[in-house]
Design a protein around this motif. Structure first.
Motif, PDB file in Angstrom:
ATOM      1  N   UNK A   1       0.844  -1.192   0.000  1.00  0.00           N
ATOM      2  CA  UNK A   1       0.000   0.000   0.000  1.00  0.00           C
ATOM      3  C   UNK A   1       0.882   1.245   0.000  1.00  0.00           C
ATOM      4  N   UNK A   2       0.587   2.216  -0.848  1.00  0.00           N
ATOM      5  CA  UNK A   2       1.334   3.466  -0.817  1.00  0.00           C
ATOM      6  C   UNK A   2       0.960   4.248   0.440  1.00  0.00           C
ATOM      7  N   UNK A   3       1.965   4.691   1.156  1.00  0.00           N
ATOM      8  CA  UNK A   3       1.737   5.458   2.377  1.00  0.00           C
ATOM      9  C   UNK A   3       3.056   5.888   2.979  1.00  0.00           C
ATOM     10  N   UNK A   4       2.966   6.543   4.129  1.00  0.00           N
ATOM     11  CA  UNK A   4       4.144   7.064   4.816  1.00  0.00           C
ATOM     12  C   UNK A   4       4.323   6.336   6.149  1.00  0.00           C
ATOM     13  N   UNK A   5       5.544   6.324   6.642  1.00  0.00           N
ATOM     14  CA  UNK A   5       5.842   5.626   7.898  1.00  0.00           C
ATOM     15  C   UNK A   5       5.343   6.381   9.118  1.00  0.00           C
ATOM     16  N   UNK A   6       5.205   7.705   8.986  1.00  0.00           N
ATOM     17  CA  UNK A   6       4.836   8.558  10.117  1.00  0.00           C
ATOM     18  C   UNK A   6       3.618   9.396   9.733  1.00  0.00           C
ATOM     19  N   UNK A   7       2.593   9.468  10.597  1.00  0.00           N
ATOM     20  CA  UNK A   7       1.422  10.287  10.262  1.00  0.00           C
ATOM     21  C   UNK A   7       1.757  11.749   9.955  1.00  0.00           C
ATOM     22  N   UNK A   8       2.842  12.262  10.547  1.00  0.00           N
ATOM     23  CA  UNK A   8       3.208  13.661  10.325  1.00  0.00           C
ATOM     24  C   UNK A   8       3.654  13.921   8.893  1.00  0.00           C
ATOM     25  N   UNK A   9       3.965  12.852   8.131  1.00  0.00           N
ATOM     26  CA  UNK A   9       4.382  13.021   6.743  1.00  0.00           C
ATOM     27  C   UNK A   9       3.207  13.194   5.784  1.00  0.00           C
ATOM     28  N   UNK A  10       1.992  12.920   6.268  1.00  0.00           N
ATOM     29  CA  UNK A  10       0.831  13.052   5.388  1.00  0.00           C
ATOM     30  C   UNK A  10       0.508  14.525   5.160  1.00  0.00           C
ATOM     31  N   UNK A  11       0.124  14.884   3.932  1.00  0.00           N
ATOM     32  CA  UNK A  11      -0.192  16.291   3.648  1.00  0.00           C
ATOM     33  C   UNK A  11      -1.232  16.875   4.592  1.00  0.00           C
ATOM     34  N   UNK A  12      -2.188  16.074   5.049  1.00  0.00           N
ATOM     35  CA  UNK A  12      -3.210  16.570   5.967  1.00  0.00           C
ATOM     36  C   UNK A  12      -2.609  17.048   7.282  1.00  0.00           C
ATOM     37  N   UNK A  13      -1.406  16.552   7.628  1.00  0.00           N
ATOM     38  CA  UNK A  13      -0.725  16.967   8.852  1.00  0.00           C
ATOM     39  C   UNK A  13       0.381  17.975   8.579  1.00  0.00           C
ATOM     40  N   UNK A  14       0.514  18.406   7.323  1.00  0.00           N
ATOM     41  CA  UNK A  14       1.547  19.371   6.981  1.00  0.00           C
ATOM     42  C   UNK A  14       2.692  18.808   6.185  1.00  0.00           C
ATOM     43  N   UNK A  15       2.612  17.535   5.778  1.00  0.00           N
ATOM     44  CA  UNK A  15       3.668  16.935   4.964  1.00  0.00           C
ATOM     45  C   UNK A  15       3.823  17.635   3.632  1.00  0.00           C
ATOM     46  N   UNK A  16       4.985  17.471   3.022  1.00  0.00           N
ATOM     47  CA  UNK A  16       5.335  18.250   1.835  1.00  0.00           C
ATOM     48  C   UNK A  16       4.773  17.702   0.534  1.00  0.00           C
ATOM     49  N   UNK A  17       4.436  16.416   0.475  1.00  0.00           N
ATOM     50  CA  UNK A  17       3.995  15.816  -0.788  1.00  0.00           C
ATOM     51  C   UNK A  17       2.622  16.333  -1.212  1.00  0.00           C
ATOM     52  N   UNK A  18       2.322  16.275  -2.505  1.00  0.00           N
ATOM     53  CA  UNK A  18       0.976  16.623  -2.972  1.00  0.00           C
ATOM     54  C   UNK A  18      -0.065  15.720  -2.315  1.00  0.00           C
ATOM     55  N   UNK A  19      -1.262  16.266  -2.126  1.00  0.00           N
ATOM     56  CA  UNK A  19      -2.314  15.524  -1.438  1.00  0.00           C
ATOM     57  C   UNK A  19      -2.996  14.571  -2.410  1.00  0.00           C
ATOM     58  N   UNK A  20      -2.702  13.280  -2.267  1.00  0.00           N
ATOM     59  CA  UNK A  20      -3.286  12.265  -3.139  1.00  0.00           C
ATOM     60  C   UNK A  20      -4.276  11.381  -2.395  1.00  0.00           C
ATOM     61  N   UNK A  21      -4.616  11.733  -1.136  1.00  0.00           N
ATOM     62  CA  UNK A  21      -5.584  10.979  -0.339  1.00  0.00           C
ATOM     63  C   UNK A  21      -5.115   9.536  -0.120  1.00  0.00           C
ATOM     64  N   UNK A  22      -3.814   9.374   0.112  1.00  0.00           N
ATOM     65  CA  UNK A  22      -3.250   8.028   0.238  1.00  0.00           C
ATOM     66  C   UNK A  22      -3.880   7.277   1.410  1.00  0.00           C
ATOM     67  N   UNK A  23      -4.638   6.231   1.114  1.00  0.00           N
ATOM     68  CA  UNK A  23      -5.217   5.377   2.142  1.00  0.00           C
ATOM     69  C   UNK A  23      -6.277   6.030   2.999  1.00  0.00           C
ATOM     70  N   UNK A  24      -6.700   7.242   2.660  1.00  0.00           N
ATOM     71  CA  UNK A  24      -7.550   8.034   3.531  1.00  0.00           C
ATOM     72  C   UNK A  24      -9.009   7.633   3.440  1.00  0.00           C
TER      73      UNK A  24
END
Length: 336
Positions: free
Chosen positions: A47-70
């Motif tokens: 599954x595409x995702x990040x190791x840390x919730x803080x990396x998600x764009x919804x939390x301020x992460x830098x990547x474009x918001x692709x709704x990964x797993x959301x």
């Protein structure tokens, strides 16, 4: 739009006896990782995702918001003109894909911190209160996201919701899968089959035109398993509109049933999607960016049809007070 004022998110890990591991966070009721074995017994995250919730764009992460797993809501997919009329009243919505509304608006459910009300190593339940007027929607909505990992590694995702006023609801788990276990690989070699003979035609804004297209013999025909990449770059108008696949497949309303199968020949990994929903959005990750390249993940999103609030001839998404919205999807991981 990231919300940098959120409290720290929690991570929950589910484990099945067969070794399947699912990691989730209450930030957006999001699937972060799914670890499954290949035919040689080697485990990897599919599954595409990040190791840390803080990396998600919804939390301020830098990547474009692709709704990964959301979890997307109140209404996943698109609503034309960012508005609908309900009981004679027009409700303007957040136009986060101007002039249209996408996946619930600029501050949608995947930007929210859900409350974990129960959790163990096989199951987690999260709740979210969405106030009246949230992103323009009428009624206060109380939503529940329930994730259960069975003995055989099948993951059941059940959404329920209740409202204080008539409203529209369509909750979706927006997971991007890459069964190779390596997101550097494209998903174009994945074989997919979908039990559907029609799609909704879309326009250049990826909104349904209302036309139901028969797809036999076309690049959209996956009644027999085919590689995703076998016909994705053809000159067909619908492919050009979406830059590949981003279409809603129409499903028979027959209760819970298998509707799609994904297979990665090299690893042997498989994914069977079952649902009680009337549609399945096939999205080939055409516009992924940042850490994940375009077409490095594929979505098979069980859902109601896009723009249903403006289409009385589409399956109904209206929710009234006293009624309970319910949607279930099951993901069965295996080897074949």
């Amino acid at each position: 739009m990231p919300n940098t004022n959120l409290p720290a998110a929690a991570v929950v890990t589910l484990r099945a006896p067969d070794g399947v591991i699912v990691r989730l966070t209450n930030l957006g009721a999001t699937l972060m990782a799914v670890e499954t074995p290949d035919r040689a017994g080697r485990f990897a995250n599919i599954l595409l995702g990040y190791d840390d919730p803080s990396d998600y764009p919804a939390a301020g992460g830098a990547d474009p918001d692709a709704y990964l797993g959301a979890t997307c809501g109140r209404f996943a997919n698109r609503i034309a003109g960012a508005a609908f009329v309900l009981d004679g009243v027009r409700y303007p919505l957040s136009a986060n894909e101007a002039p249209n509304h996408l996946h619930g608006g600029a501050r949608n459910f995947h930007h929210a911190m859900w409350t974990i009300v129960a959790a163990d190593d096989r199951h987690v339940t999260m709740t979210l209160h969405s106030p009246d007027g949230d992103q323009g929607y009428p009624g206060a909505l109380d939503a529940v996201a329930d994730f259960t990992l069975a003995d055989d590694g099948e993951l059941a995702i059940v959404y329920t919701a209740m409202t204080t006023r008539p409203t529209h609801v369509n909750l979706v788990s927006h997971g991007y899968f890459n069964l190779s276990g390596d997101p550097r690989n494209s998903i174009l070699d994945h074989q997919v089959s979908i039990d559907s003979t029609h799609i909704l035609a879309i326009d250049a804004a990826n909104l349904p035109t209302g036309e139901r297209l028969a797809i036999a013999g076309s690049p959209f025909d996956f009644m027999v398993a085919r590689p995703i990449g076998s016909r994705i770059d053809g000159e067909e108008e619908q492919l050009r509109h979406a830059g590949g696949y981003n279409h809603n497949y129409l499903l028979d309303m027959a209760g819970m049933r298998p509707v799609a199968r994904l297979h990665h020949p090299a690893s042997g990994r498989t994914l069977i999607v079952s649902t009680d929903q009337p549609g399945l959005q096939l999205y080939s990750g055409n516009f992924l960016g940042g850490r994940f390249a375009p077409r490095s993940g594929v979505c098979l999103e069980a859902q109601h049809w896009p723009d249903s609030p403006n289409r009385p001839d589409f399956p109904i998404t209206r929710l009234n007070p006293g009624d309970t919205y319910r949607a279930e999807t099951r993901l069965r991981f295996g080897v074949g």
